[in-house]
Design an enzyme around this catalytic site. Structure first.
Site, PDB file in Angstrom:
ATOM      1  N   THR A  48      16.440  10.325   5.267  1.00 13.63           N
ATOM      2  CA  THR A  48      17.521   9.289   5.877  1.00 13.63           C
ATOM      3  C   THR A  48      18.395  10.313   7.058  1.00 13.63           C
ATOM      4  O   THR A  48      18.677   9.425   8.103  1.00 13.63           O
ATOM      5  CB  THR A  48      18.672   9.084   4.662  1.00 13.63           C
ATOM      6  N   CYS A  49      18.137  11.518   6.940  1.00 11.00           N
ATOM      7  CA  CYS A  49      18.962  12.204   8.145  1.00 11.00           C
ATOM      8  C   CYS A  49      18.247  12.075   9.140  1.00 11.00           C
ATOM      9  O   CYS A  49      18.835  11.729  10.484  1.00 11.00           O
ATOM     10  CB  CYS A  49      19.121  13.640   7.404  1.00 11.00           C
TER      11      CYS A  49
END
Length: 161
Positions: A48-49
């Site tokens: 996600t990052c």
């Protein structure tokens, strides 16, 4: 206790890998007399990052800066070398600050630490974004779900500037 709008950021020293080598960056250097967008991720290179959160800030960098923002920084509980590699591989080196909170001191002082040991990540930061003016939190966006980067994403921050 978790930091809140109106609170002053705690004093901290980060490590940052720059094109000229490693440097220390203090909260005073980064925030004093400036308007800064700071966002935090649980870990560099995590899905996600890397695929959602960071790209939005890199893609919207100029739009964010055009709204009277002096600087943009991302912080993670990762070491200096991991953050430097992430800055390089993402194309973000020199565009935003990639701050290493290697021992989670800043993250813990904010009350934003989370134990992700069950997922083999150890102590990390919750995902959030904030607008900081002269060291004081003016806007704070904390994600409810660690796998999301919506309320703390660049698009949401742009709407608040």
């Amino acid at each position: 206790m978790t930091i809140a709008v109106g609170d002053k950021l705690p004093t901290a020293t980060f490590k940052e890998k720059t094109a000229d080598g490693p440097v220390e960056v203090t909260t005073e250097q980064l925030f004093k007399g400036k308007r800064v967008v700071l966002f935090a991720v649980p870990g560099a290179f995590t899905p996600t990052c890397s695929l959602n959160h960071l790209p939005g800030y890199l893609e919207n960098r100029d739009a964010i800066l055009s709204r009277g923002i002096d600087d943009i920084a991302v912080v993670a509980v990762n070491d200096l070398h991991v953050m430097g590699a992430w800055a390089t591989s993402s194309g973000g080196m020199g565009k935003i600050h990639f701050l290493s909170d290697w021992n989670a001191a800043f993250t813990k002082a904010l009350g934003m630490d989370v134990d992700l040991s069950a997922g083999t990540l150890g102590i990390r930061s919750k995902r959030y974004s904030m607008l900081v003016e002269d060291g004081v939190v003016k806007v704070l966006n904390l994600e409810d779900s660690p796998g999301q980067a919506t309320v703390s994403g660049a698009a949401a921050m742009l709407e608040q500037l």
